[in-house]
Design a protein around this motif. Structure first.
Motif, PDB file in Angstrom:
ATOM      1  N   ILE A   1       0.855  -1.180   0.000  1.00 30.61           N
ATOM      2  CA  ILE A   1       0.000   0.000   0.000  1.00 30.61           C
ATOM      3  C   ILE A   1       0.896   1.236   0.000  1.00 30.61           C
ATOM      4  CG2 ILE A   1      -1.771   1.278   1.276  1.00 30.61           C
ATOM      5  CD1 ILE A   1      -2.740  -1.459   0.353  1.00 30.61           C
TER       6      ILE A   1
ATOM      7  N   LYS B   1     -11.135  -3.478  -2.529  1.00 30.83           N
ATOM      8  CA  LYS B   1     -10.106  -2.436  -2.592  1.00 30.83           C
ATOM      9  C   LYS B   1     -10.688  -1.108  -3.053  1.00 30.83           C
ATOM     10  CE  LYS B   1      -5.979  -5.259  -3.488  1.00 30.83           C
ATOM     11  NZ  LYS B   1      -4.964  -5.574  -4.510  1.00 30.83           N
TER      12      LYS B   1
ATOM     13  N   LEU C   1      -3.587   1.106  -3.686  1.00 27.99           N
ATOM     14  CA  LEU C   1      -3.786  -0.160  -2.974  1.00 27.99           C
ATOM     15  C   LEU C   1      -3.355  -1.304  -3.886  1.00 27.99           C
ATOM     16  CD1 LEU C   1      -7.253   0.500  -1.272  1.00 27.99           C
ATOM     17  CD2 LEU C   1      -4.956   1.179  -0.539  1.00 27.99           C
TER      18      LEU C   1
END
Length: 325
Positions: free
Chosen positions: A34, A168, A191
């Motif tokens: 991330i 996500k 992400l």
């Protein structure tokens, strides 16, 4: 201006070029790397709080641990409904509605994915008998939702709910909500390749973000196109990162719930640009399965900006971007 605001201005030294000032941190969650970037007066706490938000959603939505809200639903398949949190219910309801459109996205595809195991140890080409047996467990019509009690019920034993194909995007949109509530005007939420930008890009005079589209035939980071776009989400569906080679045939990891086999397609990857990331998740899958953009796809939805298709014969097609590109 309030007394507190006056005090802040008097005690805080001016930051030259504050609009372009950026703070960036990397984390690991959702099974991937991330990267969070915020501009202006954003602080490290703003990034850490976004990461804690990610962790909270992962704790509720993961199917890669024994315990989570979704795993409670899966463990109760064929037996009883399970009450979940409001956010989990809302995301499940959206996923089920899209799954019932029969457009490729299917939140109940888990039994078939686990049968093939492409991209994981033990990947194999299952028998037709095994495929047919698992297909009956992947019908989203057998997911019952109760709006009053916020319950989810998988009516057949062995069914599994997996929101990985949409989570996500939903989480990225919630991070954007969090940052907006704190007055952060520009930022980038990455992400694991699912990208969401917010506000104008402070690094370019035109305020547009430069977003590269991955070349499926090259190593990660090599691009076939760069899109100049205002704040948007960019989500990719593709066959190039997880696959199984056996007996001279290559099987990619995107399973077609209609056949039980990996989707037969000329598309190597499609990247969709939308306002909201959860829409990007849905539409990238829709276009990947369709192999092209349906007529009116951009014009009929103000949430959609455009798409870039990369085909297995290496040619590239772009759709949309009329006002930006």
């Amino acid at each position: 201006m309030t007394t507190i605001e006056n005090a802040w201005r008097e005690t805080t030294p001016a930051i030259p070029g504050v609009r372009r000032r950026q703070i960036q941190k990397q984390y690991f969650a959702l099974g991937t790397q991330i990267e969070l970037t915020a501009f202006g007066t954003a602080t490290e706490a703003d990034l850490d709080d976004a990461y804690h938000l990610i962790q909270g959603y992962e704790d509720r939505l993961t199917v890669n641990r024994d315990h989570s809200e979704l795993m409670s639903v899966n463990h109760a398949a064929g037996d009883h409904p399970v009450q979940v949190s409001a956010s989990t219910y809302a995301l499940t309801k959206l996923a089920v509605a899209v799954s019932r459109e029969n457009c490729g996205f299917n939140a109940a595809i888990g039994p078939l994915v686990k049968l093939w195991r492409i991209g994981f140890s033990g990947a194999n080409v299952p028998s037709e008998t095994a495929i047919e047996k698992q297909q009956v467990l992947c019908d989203p019509q057998h997911i019952l939702l109760d709006d009053d009690n916020l319950t989810v019920f998988l009516t057949k034993p062995g069914m599994e709910l997996d929101l990985g194909g949409i989570a996500k995007g939903y989480i990225a949109d919630r991070i954007r909500d969090l940052w907006r509530s704190r007055g952060i005007q520009s930022g980038m939420i990455n992400l694991g390749g699912n990208l969401l930008t917010m506000g104008p890009c402070p690094l370019h005079p035109d305020g547009l973000w430069r977003i590269g589209v991955q070349d499926p035939a090259k190593t990660r980071g090599r691009v076939v196109a760069t899109v100049h776009q205002s704040a948007c989400s960019a989500v990719t569906s593709g066959i190039y990162e997880r696959y199984l080679k056996k007996d001279g045939h290559t099987y990619h990891h995107i399973i077609d719930p209609r056949t039980g086999h990996p989707l037969e397609t000329a598309v190597a990857g499609v990247t969709v640009f939308t306002r909201d990331s959860v829409v990007g998740e849905i539409e990238s899958t829709r276009l990947f399965f369709a192999g092209h953009a349906p007529k009116g796809w951009v014009q009929d939805n103000p949430n959609i900006y455009g798409a870039v298709f990369v085909y297995q014969d290496h040619h590239v097609e772009q759709v949309g971007f009329a006002n930006e590109h």
